[in-house]
Write a protein that holds these residues in place. Sequence first.
Motif, PDB file in Angstrom:
ATOM      1  N   GLY A   1       0.627  -1.200  -0.122  1.00 48.60           N
ATOM      2  CA  GLY A   1      -0.014  -0.042   0.003  1.00 48.60           C
ATOM      3  C   GLY A   1       0.798   1.194  -0.033  1.00 48.60           C
ATOM      4  N   GLU A   2       1.991   1.130  -0.231  1.00 42.29           N
ATOM      5  CA  GLU A   2       3.098   2.406  -0.093  1.00 42.29           C
ATOM      6  C   GLU A   2       3.900   2.492  -1.423  1.00 42.29           C
ATOM      7  OE1 GLU A   2       3.711   2.305   4.609  1.00 42.29           O
ATOM      8  OE2 GLU A   2       5.319   1.458   3.531  1.00 42.29           O
ATOM      9  N   VAL A   3       4.241   3.715  -1.466  1.00 42.92           N
ATOM     10  CA  VAL A   3       5.178   3.974  -2.789  1.00 42.92           C
ATOM     11  C   VAL A   3       6.555   4.545  -2.447  1.00 42.92           C
ATOM     12  CG1 VAL A   3       4.912   5.429  -4.994  1.00 42.92           C
ATOM     13  CG2 VAL A   3       2.843   4.597  -3.937  1.00 42.92           C
ATOM     14  N   ALA A   4       7.368   3.858  -3.022  1.00 45.98           N
ATOM     15  CA  ALA A   4       8.811   4.577  -2.924  1.00 45.98           C
ATOM     16  C   ALA A   4       9.092   5.441  -4.108  1.00 45.98           C
ATOM     17  CB  ALA A   4       9.629   3.488  -2.895  1.00 45.98           C
ATOM     18  N   ILE A   5       9.409   6.699  -3.944  1.00 45.16           N
ATOM     19  CA  ILE A   5       9.915   7.654  -4.823  1.00 45.16           C
ATOM     20  C   ILE A   5      11.317   8.050  -4.781  1.00 45.16           C
ATOM     21  CG2 ILE A   5       9.297   9.661  -6.143  1.00 45.16           C
ATOM     22  CD1 ILE A   5       6.629   9.496  -4.685  1.00 45.16           C
ATOM     23  N   LEU A   6      12.218   7.553  -5.786  1.00 42.61           N
ATOM     24  CA  LEU A   6      13.608   7.564  -5.565  1.00 42.61           C
ATOM     25  C   LEU A   6      13.845   8.893  -6.570  1.00 42.61           C
ATOM     26  CD1 LEU A   6      14.756   4.221  -5.436  1.00 42.61           C
ATOM     27  CD2 LEU A   6      14.455   5.820  -3.627  1.00 42.61           C
ATOM     28  N   PRO A   7      14.417  10.088  -5.916  1.00 40.00           N
ATOM     29  CA  PRO A   7      14.592  11.074  -6.909  1.00 40.00           C
ATOM     30  C   PRO A   7      15.909  11.050  -7.789  1.00 40.00           C
ATOM     31  CG  PRO A   7      14.571  11.725  -4.572  1.00 40.00           C
ATOM     32  CD  PRO A   7      14.689  10.306  -4.712  1.00 40.00           C
ATOM     33  N   PRO A   8      16.027  11.494  -8.994  1.00 39.44           N
ATOM     34  CA  PRO A   8      17.100  11.320  -9.707  1.00 39.44           C
ATOM     35  C   PRO A   8      18.285  11.871  -9.433  1.00 39.44           C
ATOM     36  CG  PRO A   8      15.707  13.226 -10.667  1.00 39.44           C
ATOM     37  CD  PRO A   8      14.979  12.671  -9.426  1.00 39.44           C
ATOM     38  N   HIS A   9      19.462  11.645 -10.218  1.00 38.97           N
ATOM     39  CA  HIS A   9      20.821  11.986  -9.762  1.00 38.97           C
ATOM     40  C   HIS A   9      21.359  11.740  -8.369  1.00 38.97           C
ATOM     41  CE1 HIS A   9      20.179  13.916 -13.550  1.00 38.97           C
ATOM     42  NE2 HIS A   9      18.882  14.578 -13.381  1.00 38.97           N
ATOM     43  N   LEU A  10      20.665  10.677  -7.936  1.00 38.18           N
ATOM     44  CA  LEU A  10      21.307  10.312  -6.471  1.00 38.18           C
ATOM     45  C   LEU A  10      21.514   8.881  -6.423  1.00 38.18           C
ATOM     46  CD1 LEU A  10      19.259  12.744  -4.151  1.00 38.18           C
ATOM     47  CD2 LEU A  10      21.741  12.595  -4.557  1.00 38.18           C
ATOM     48  N   PRO A  11      22.364   8.181  -6.027  1.00 36.60           N
ATOM     49  CA  PRO A  11      22.688   6.733  -5.728  1.00 36.60           C
ATOM     50  C   PRO A  11      21.643   6.413  -4.733  1.00 36.60           C
ATOM     51  CG  PRO A  11      24.452   7.889  -4.341  1.00 36.60           C
ATOM     52  CD  PRO A  11      23.621   9.006  -5.135  1.00 36.60           C
ATOM     53  N   HIS A  12      21.131   5.051  -5.044  1.00 36.59           N
ATOM     54  CA  HIS A  12      20.056   4.505  -4.421  1.00 36.59           C
ATOM     55  C   HIS A  12      20.200   2.713  -4.501  1.00 36.59           C
ATOM     56  CE1 HIS A  12      17.828   4.912  -8.250  1.00 36.59           C
ATOM     57  NE2 HIS A  12      17.684   3.589  -8.279  1.00 36.59           N
ATOM     58  N   SER A  13      19.439   2.188  -3.789  1.00 35.52           N
ATOM     59  CA  SER A  13      19.198   0.837  -3.853  1.00 35.52           C
ATOM     60  C   SER A  13      17.814   0.519  -3.481  1.00 35.52           C
ATOM     61  CB  SER A  13      20.287  -0.065  -3.145  1.00 35.52           C
ATOM     62  OG  SER A  13      20.303   0.427  -1.665  1.00 35.52           O
ATOM     63  N   TYR A  14      17.501  -0.887  -3.713  1.00 33.99           N
ATOM     64  CA  TYR A  14      16.262  -1.159  -3.203  1.00 33.99           C
ATOM     65  C   TYR A  14      16.047  -2.924  -3.456  1.00 33.99           C
ATOM     66  CZ  TYR A  14      15.228  -0.679  -8.365  1.00 33.99           C
ATOM     67  OH  TYR A  14      15.400  -0.582  -9.852  1.00 33.99           O
ATOM     68  N   GLY A  15      15.266  -3.375  -2.666  1.00 31.23           N
ATOM     69  CA  GLY A  15      15.092  -4.755  -2.751  1.00 31.23           C
ATOM     70  C   GLY A  15      13.957  -5.332  -1.998  1.00 31.23           C
ATOM     71  N   ALA A  16      13.452  -6.683  -2.394  1.00 32.57           N
ATOM     72  CA  ALA A  16      12.231  -7.340  -2.022  1.00 32.57           C
ATOM     73  C   ALA A  16      12.626  -7.895  -0.738  1.00 32.57           C
ATOM     74  CB  ALA A  16      11.843  -8.565  -2.992  1.00 32.57           C
ATOM     75  N   ASP A  17      11.762  -7.863   0.321  1.00 32.84           N
ATOM     76  CA  ASP A  17      11.888  -8.719   1.604  1.00 32.84           C
ATOM     77  C   ASP A  17      11.754 -10.098   1.288  1.00 32.84           C
ATOM     78  OD1 ASP A  17      11.123  -8.539   4.620  1.00 32.84           O
ATOM     79  OD2 ASP A  17      10.116 -10.237   4.051  1.00 32.84           O
ATOM     80  N   PRO A  18      12.945 -11.042   1.802  1.00 35.28           N
ATOM     81  CA  PRO A  18      13.204 -12.274   1.603  1.00 35.28           C
ATOM     82  C   PRO A  18      11.940 -13.099   2.100  1.00 35.28           C
ATOM     83  CG  PRO A  18      14.569 -11.542   3.526  1.00 35.28           C
ATOM     84  CD  PRO A  18      14.016 -10.232   2.906  1.00 35.28           C
ATOM     85  N   GLU A  19      11.325 -12.856   2.986  1.00 39.78           N
ATOM     86  CA  GLU A  19      10.192 -13.657   3.705  1.00 39.78           C
ATOM     87  C   GLU A  19       8.896 -13.399   3.054  1.00 39.78           C
ATOM     88  OE1 GLU A  19      10.006 -13.292   7.779  1.00 39.78           O
ATOM     89  OE2 GLU A  19      12.089 -14.388   8.006  1.00 39.78           O
TER      90      GLU A  19
END
Length: 298
Positions: free
Chosen positions: A91-109
């Motif tokens: 139910g949430e939204v992640a918004i990662l701005p441009p021109h900046l390093p970032h990472s993301y991943g799924a929960d393992p469980e």
Amino acid sequence: MDDAPHVDEQELIRDGFPGQRMLVLPRPLVRAALATPVTRELLVTDAGYFPRAGGHGRIRHRPISQAVVMICVRGRGWCATPAGRFDVRQGEVAILPPHLPHSYGADPEDPWTLWWIHISGESVPILVEATGATTQSPVQVPGDLHHLAALATELISVMERDTTAPRLLEASGIAWHLMTSLITSHKSHADTDELLDTIAQQLRDNLGNRPTVSELASTVGLSASHFAALFRQRFKVPVNQYQIQLRMARARELLDTTSRPVADVARELGYDDAFYFARQFGKLHGISPSKYRRQDKG
């Protein structure tokens, strides 16, 4: 926000999930569209749908020029910016701005199911800023998740037909709609948790009232289904069960400390039917209110 996760980049899966949909514009086409009126303001460069994407993730040490918008419709995951790591829940939204390093991943469980888009263009930084998303607070709670998911579905369907200039323009219009929907309805984690805590306090202070889930959701500007999901995540029980637990706790207190008739106790807690109150009490405690009052509690 949590500490940055310890992630082995080699173990992350970028794509290839059963049932996924994904479209990546050729970069020469991206450059041409960003030099064209209208699409130079906002262009969808990549888009996709990853269902139950176990192992999914990406680490970008080198910033990219696109903003990344990830709509989590099921499961959980995380994202990280230079400011730290942030949980992303259903139910949430992640918004990662441009021109900046970032990472993301799924929960393992409980890996997430995502709709995601990459957007580029001259207006993108302004749009991202208007959503309230920052490196310190990249996760937002939209008022109507289903509306966003429907827009993402429409966007991908349009781009899957072809990538001609008219089609890219149509996709840009849908992306504008999606971003403005986020702007007009966004709430941060902290904002939403504070609203939920306020609702819970109101329920505790007004045990005689019995508002519906829809009525509670409308007071915080969320759909009933989305509110119910967030409430359950926050308090670990459904809204209706939470209300029953509060009333039964007060019922035990009144039965223990007063000699008021059971019918009076029921009315104070919003039950017009004392027999229905007694059935609910018995279902939770295994005995009737009268037997509860008589039993030895010392």
